[in-house]
Design a protein around this motif. Structure first.
Motif, PDB file in Angstrom:
ATOM      1  N   VAL A  82     -21.088  -8.919 -20.837  1.00 24.58           N
ATOM      2  CA  VAL A  82     -22.505  -8.596 -20.862  1.00 24.58           C
ATOM      3  C   VAL A  82     -23.280  -9.901 -20.952  1.00 24.58           C
ATOM      4  O   VAL A  82     -22.961 -10.770 -21.761  1.00 24.58           O
ATOM      5  CB  VAL A  82     -22.846  -7.699 -22.079  1.00 24.58           C
ATOM      6  CG1 VAL A  82     -24.336  -7.436 -22.159  1.00 24.58           C
ATOM      7  CG2 VAL A  82     -22.053  -6.396 -22.020  1.00 24.58           C
ATOM      8  N   SER A  83     -24.297 -10.033 -20.112  1.00 32.35           N
ATOM      9  CA  SER A  83     -25.142 -11.222 -20.121  1.00 32.35           C
ATOM     10  C   SER A  83     -26.560 -10.818 -20.472  1.00 32.35           C
ATOM     11  O   SER A  83     -27.075  -9.815 -19.984  1.00 32.35           O
ATOM     12  CB  SER A  83     -25.125 -11.892 -18.744  1.00 32.35           C
ATOM     13  OG  SER A  83     -26.061 -12.948 -18.710  1.00 32.35           O
ATOM     14  N   LEU A  84     -27.197 -11.613 -21.302  1.00 27.46           N
ATOM     15  CA  LEU A  84     -28.612 -11.411 -21.618  1.00 27.46           C
ATOM     16  C   LEU A  84     -29.478 -12.456 -20.912  1.00 27.46           C
ATOM     17  O   LEU A  84     -30.691 -12.478 -21.098  1.00 27.46           O
ATOM     18  CB  LEU A  84     -28.825 -11.464 -23.134  1.00 27.46           C
ATOM     19  CG  LEU A  84     -28.045 -10.411 -23.922  1.00 27.46           C
ATOM     20  CD1 LEU A  84     -28.249 -10.599 -25.411  1.00 27.46           C
ATOM     21  CD2 LEU A  84     -28.413  -9.008 -23.491  1.00 27.46           C
ATOM     22  N   LYS A  85     -28.848 -13.295 -20.120  1.00 30.76           N
ATOM     23  CA  LYS A  85     -29.549 -14.347 -19.386  1.00 30.76           C
ATOM     24  C   LYS A  85     -30.512 -13.721 -18.377  1.00 30.76           C
ATOM     25  O   LYS A  85     -30.159 -12.787 -17.655  1.00 30.76           O
ATOM     26  CB  LYS A  85     -28.520 -15.229 -18.679  1.00 30.76           C
ATOM     27  CG  LYS A  85     -29.096 -16.411 -17.977  1.00 30.76           C
ATOM     28  CD  LYS A  85     -27.968 -17.226 -17.371  1.00 30.76           C
ATOM     29  CE  LYS A  85     -28.527 -18.324 -16.500  1.00 30.76           C
ATOM     30  NZ  LYS A  85     -27.451 -19.054 -15.821  1.00 30.76           N
ATOM     31  N   GLU A  86     -31.717 -14.245 -18.328  1.00 29.82           N
ATOM     32  CA  GLU A  86     -32.741 -13.715 -17.439  1.00 29.82           C
ATOM     33  C   GLU A  86     -32.321 -13.840 -15.973  1.00 29.82           C
ATOM     34  O   GLU A  86     -31.788 -14.851 -15.545  1.00 29.82           O
ATOM     35  CB  GLU A  86     -34.057 -14.454 -17.680  1.00 29.82           C
ATOM     36  CG  GLU A  86     -35.244 -13.740 -17.115  1.00 29.82           C
ATOM     37  CD  GLU A  86     -36.556 -14.322 -17.604  1.00 29.82           C
ATOM     38  OE1 GLU A  86     -37.578 -13.692 -17.349  1.00 29.82           O
ATOM     39  OE2 GLU A  86     -36.547 -15.406 -18.225  1.00 29.82           O
ATOM     40  N   PHE A  87     -32.525 -12.766 -15.228  1.00 29.42           N
ATOM     41  CA  PHE A  87     -32.229 -12.657 -13.792  1.00 29.42           C
ATOM     42  C   PHE A  87     -30.741 -12.731 -13.475  1.00 29.42           C
ATOM     43  O   PHE A  87     -30.358 -12.994 -12.346  1.00 29.42           O
ATOM     44  CB  PHE A  87     -33.040 -13.664 -12.973  1.00 29.42           C
ATOM     45  CG  PHE A  87     -34.517 -13.519 -13.194  1.00 29.42           C
ATOM     46  CD1 PHE A  87     -35.177 -12.385 -12.762  1.00 29.42           C
ATOM     47  CD2 PHE A  87     -35.222 -14.487 -13.883  1.00 29.42           C
ATOM     48  CE1 PHE A  87     -36.545 -12.229 -12.993  1.00 29.42           C
ATOM     49  CE2 PHE A  87     -36.572 -14.343 -14.115  1.00 29.42           C
ATOM     50  CZ  PHE A  87     -37.242 -13.208 -13.674  1.00 29.42           C
ATOM     51  N   ALA A  88     -29.887 -12.483 -14.456  1.00 30.56           N
ATOM     52  CA  ALA A  88     -28.439 -12.361 -14.242  1.00 30.56           C
ATOM     53  C   ALA A  88     -28.091 -10.878 -14.364  1.00 30.56           C
ATOM     54  O   ALA A  88     -28.855 -10.088 -14.924  1.00 30.56           O
ATOM     55  CB  ALA A  88     -27.675 -13.163 -15.287  1.00 30.56           C
ATOM     56  N   TYR A  89     -26.934 -10.504 -13.844  1.00 31.92           N
ATOM     57  CA  TYR A  89     -26.493  -9.124 -14.010  1.00 31.92           C
ATOM     58  C   TYR A  89     -26.116  -8.893 -15.462  1.00 31.92           C
ATOM     59  O   TYR A  89     -25.441  -9.699 -16.072  1.00 31.92           O
ATOM     60  CB  TYR A  89     -25.319  -8.815 -13.086  1.00 31.92           C
ATOM     61  CG  TYR A  89     -25.759  -8.649 -11.657  1.00 31.92           C
ATOM     62  CD1 TYR A  89     -26.336  -7.455 -11.230  1.00 31.92           C
ATOM     63  CD2 TYR A  89     -25.633  -9.682 -10.746  1.00 31.92           C
ATOM     64  CE1 TYR A  89     -26.772  -7.301  -9.927  1.00 31.92           C
ATOM     65  CE2 TYR A  89     -26.061  -9.534  -9.440  1.00 31.92           C
ATOM     66  CZ  TYR A  89     -26.630  -8.335  -9.036  1.00 31.92           C
ATOM     67  OH  TYR A  89     -27.058  -8.179  -7.753  1.00 31.92           O
ATOM     68  N   ILE A 121     -29.918  -5.840 -13.442  1.00 32.53           N
ATOM     69  CA  ILE A 121     -30.346  -7.240 -13.465  1.00 32.53           C
ATOM     70  C   ILE A 121     -31.355  -7.399 -14.591  1.00 32.53           C
ATOM     71  O   ILE A 121     -32.289  -6.604 -14.713  1.00 32.53           O
ATOM     72  CB  ILE A 121     -30.985  -7.649 -12.115  1.00 32.53           C
ATOM     73  CG1 ILE A 121     -29.972  -7.488 -10.980  1.00 32.53           C
ATOM     74  CG2 ILE A 121     -31.503  -9.082 -12.178  1.00 32.53           C
ATOM     75  CD1 ILE A 121     -30.543  -7.733  -9.594  1.00 32.53           C
ATOM     76  N   ASN A 122     -31.167  -8.401 -15.431  1.00 30.43           N
ATOM     77  CA  ASN A 122     -32.115  -8.687 -16.507  1.00 30.43           C
ATOM     78  C   ASN A 122     -33.358  -9.318 -15.885  1.00 30.43           C
ATOM     79  O   ASN A 122     -33.259 -10.256 -15.106  1.00 30.43           O
ATOM     80  CB  ASN A 122     -31.503  -9.664 -17.519  1.00 30.43           C
ATOM     81  CG  ASN A 122     -30.296  -9.081 -18.205  1.00 30.43           C
ATOM     82  OD1 ASN A 122     -30.291  -7.914 -18.572  1.00 30.43           O
ATOM     83  ND2 ASN A 122     -29.256  -9.881 -18.359  1.00 30.43           N
ATOM     84  N   GLY A 123     -34.489  -8.809 -16.218  1.00 33.61           N
ATOM     85  CA  GLY A 123     -35.732  -9.352 -15.659  1.00 33.61           C
ATOM     86  C   GLY A 123     -36.756  -8.250 -15.505  1.00 33.61           C
ATOM     87  O   GLY A 123     -37.083  -7.558 -16.469  1.00 33.61           O
ATOM     88  N   LYS A 124     -37.216  -8.052 -14.277  1.00 40.31           N
ATOM     89  CA  LYS A 124     -38.228  -7.034 -13.995  1.00 40.31           C
ATOM     90  C   LYS A 124     -37.661  -5.637 -14.233  1.00 40.31           C
ATOM     91  O   LYS A 124     -36.477  -5.378 -13.983  1.00 40.31           O
ATOM     92  CB  LYS A 124     -38.696  -7.138 -12.547  1.00 40.31           C
ATOM     93  CG  LYS A 124     -39.399  -8.426 -12.225  1.00 40.31           C
ATOM     94  CD  LYS A 124     -39.945  -8.357 -10.818  1.00 40.31           C
ATOM     95  CE  LYS A 124     -39.473  -9.571 -10.050  1.00 40.31           C
ATOM     96  NZ  LYS A 124     -39.762  -9.486  -8.639  1.00 40.31           N
ATOM     97  N   ALA A 125     -38.511  -4.726 -14.670  1.00 39.59           N
ATOM     98  CA  ALA A 125     -38.078  -3.361 -14.979  1.00 39.59           C
ATOM     99  C   ALA A 125     -37.435  -2.683 -13.778  1.00 39.59           C
ATOM    100  O   ALA A 125     -36.439  -1.968 -13.912  1.00 39.59           O
ATOM    101  CB  ALA A 125     -39.261  -2.534 -15.477  1.00 39.59           C
ATOM    102  N   GLU A 126     -37.964  -2.910 -12.584  1.00 37.94           N
ATOM    103  CA  GLU A 126     -37.418  -2.241 -11.394  1.00 37.94           C
ATOM    104  C   GLU A 126     -36.030  -2.757 -11.004  1.00 37.94           C
ATOM    105  O   GLU A 126     -35.335  -2.142 -10.207  1.00 37.94           O
ATOM    106  CB  GLU A 126     -38.379  -2.347 -10.201  1.00 37.94           C
ATOM    107  CG  GLU A 126     -38.630  -3.751  -9.716  1.00 37.94           C
ATOM    108  CD  GLU A 126     -39.870  -4.410 -10.315  1.00 37.94           C
ATOM    109  OE1 GLU A 126     -40.345  -5.392  -9.716  1.00 37.94           O
ATOM    110  OE2 GLU A 126     -40.356  -3.954 -11.364  1.00 37.94           O
ATOM    111  N   ASP A 127     -35.591  -3.879 -11.564  1.00 39.43           N
ATOM    112  CA  ASP A 127     -34.277  -4.429 -11.245  1.00 39.43           C
ATOM    113  C   ASP A 127     -33.171  -3.949 -12.185  1.00 39.43           C
ATOM    114  O   ASP A 127     -32.003  -4.221 -11.944  1.00 39.43           O
ATOM    115  CB  ASP A 127     -34.321  -5.965 -11.282  1.00 39.43           C
ATOM    116  CG  ASP A 127     -35.163  -6.535 -10.168  1.00 39.43           C
ATOM    117  OD1 ASP A 127     -35.349  -5.852  -9.144  1.00 39.43           O
ATOM    118  OD2 ASP A 127     -35.640  -7.676 -10.317  1.00 39.43           O
ATOM    119  N   ARG A 128     -33.554  -3.211 -13.247  1.00 38.76           N
ATOM    120  CA  ARG A 128     -32.560  -2.763 -14.231  1.00 38.76           C
ATOM    121  C   ARG A 128     -31.515  -1.830 -13.646  1.00 38.76           C
ATOM    122  O   ARG A 128     -30.445  -1.657 -14.218  1.00 38.76           O
ATOM    123  CB  ARG A 128     -33.255  -2.059 -15.395  1.00 38.76           C
ATOM    124  CG  ARG A 128     -33.934  -2.999 -16.338  1.00 38.76           C
ATOM    125  CD  ARG A 128     -34.265  -2.322 -17.641  1.00 38.76           C
ATOM    126  NE  ARG A 128     -34.753  -0.975 -17.441  1.00 38.76           N
ATOM    127  CZ  ARG A 128     -35.818  -0.476 -18.011  1.00 38.76           C
ATOM    128  NH1 ARG A 128     -36.525  -1.199 -18.833  1.00 38.76           N
ATOM    129  NH2 ARG A 128     -36.195   0.764 -17.779  1.00 38.76           N
TER     130      ARG A 128
END
Length: 182
Positions: free
Chosen positions: A36-43, A62-69
């Motif tokens: 599990v990654s909490l890095k922004e814009f990583a899976y 993807i961590n980042g924008k809500a629509e990428d989750r």
């Protein structure tokens, strides 16, 4: 190798992860590495799965924008995996919880029935790398995992074959194939 971009149904993501963890825990001949990654814009959730005779990777969110989750991917070699019952079962379940699947990248493999030392790549402006090991050599053009990446290597040494074979692999996005000169 084929890489599919997928988009999960929002309410099905956790159901799929729970189902997959159950299969991974109680399935026979299956080895799973999950991180599990909490890095922004990583899976967020990455899975590396090894079955008896094939392996594949998939990701969820993807961590980042809500629509990428709810975006992810699955990457596998169809020549090695499509005949495996466990892989088909996992792929069927993945497809049942995704509403969008699209090929985003794939490798074209060309086998050349010559020893590697007789086949070389011409440098063409892309970054170039040459690696020589004890029993084999490889050449690379471009950026790894990006369209236009080219790999030329000694398939005989890699696979322990008893005949001469050099493999040329080209990564493409399906729109353009950037063939190297050799």
């Amino acid at each position: 190798m084929i890489r599919l971009k997928v988009e999960y149904f929002e309410d099905k993501v956790q159901e799929f992860i729970n189902w997959f963890n159950h299969v991974a825990t109680y399935g026979d001949g299956i080895d799973v590495k999950h991180w599990v990654s909490l890095k922004e814009f990583a899976y967020r959730d990455m899975f590396n799965v090894t079955l008896n005779d094939c392996s594949f990777v998939f990701a969820v969110g993807i961590n980042g924008k809500a629509e990428d989750r709810y975006k992810g991917f699955i990457e596998f070699n169809p020549n090695k995996c499509m005949h495996n019952r466990q892989f088909k079962k996992i792929l069927d379940k993945l497809f049942s919880v995704t509403f969008s699947r699209q090929v985003s990248r794939y490798d074209i493999a060309i086998d050349i029935p010559l020893p590697k030392y007789l086949v070389t790549l011409d440098k063409d402006g892309r970054s170039y790398q040459y690696i020589k090991g004890k029993r084999s050599e490889s050449e690379y053009l471009g950026v790894r995992n990006k369209p236009g990446f080219v790999k030329l290597y000694d398939k005989t040494a890699e696979s322990g074959l008893n005949y001469d074979l050099t493999r040329l692999e080209i990564t493409t996005d399906g729109k353009n194939v950037n063939f190297p000169r050799s």
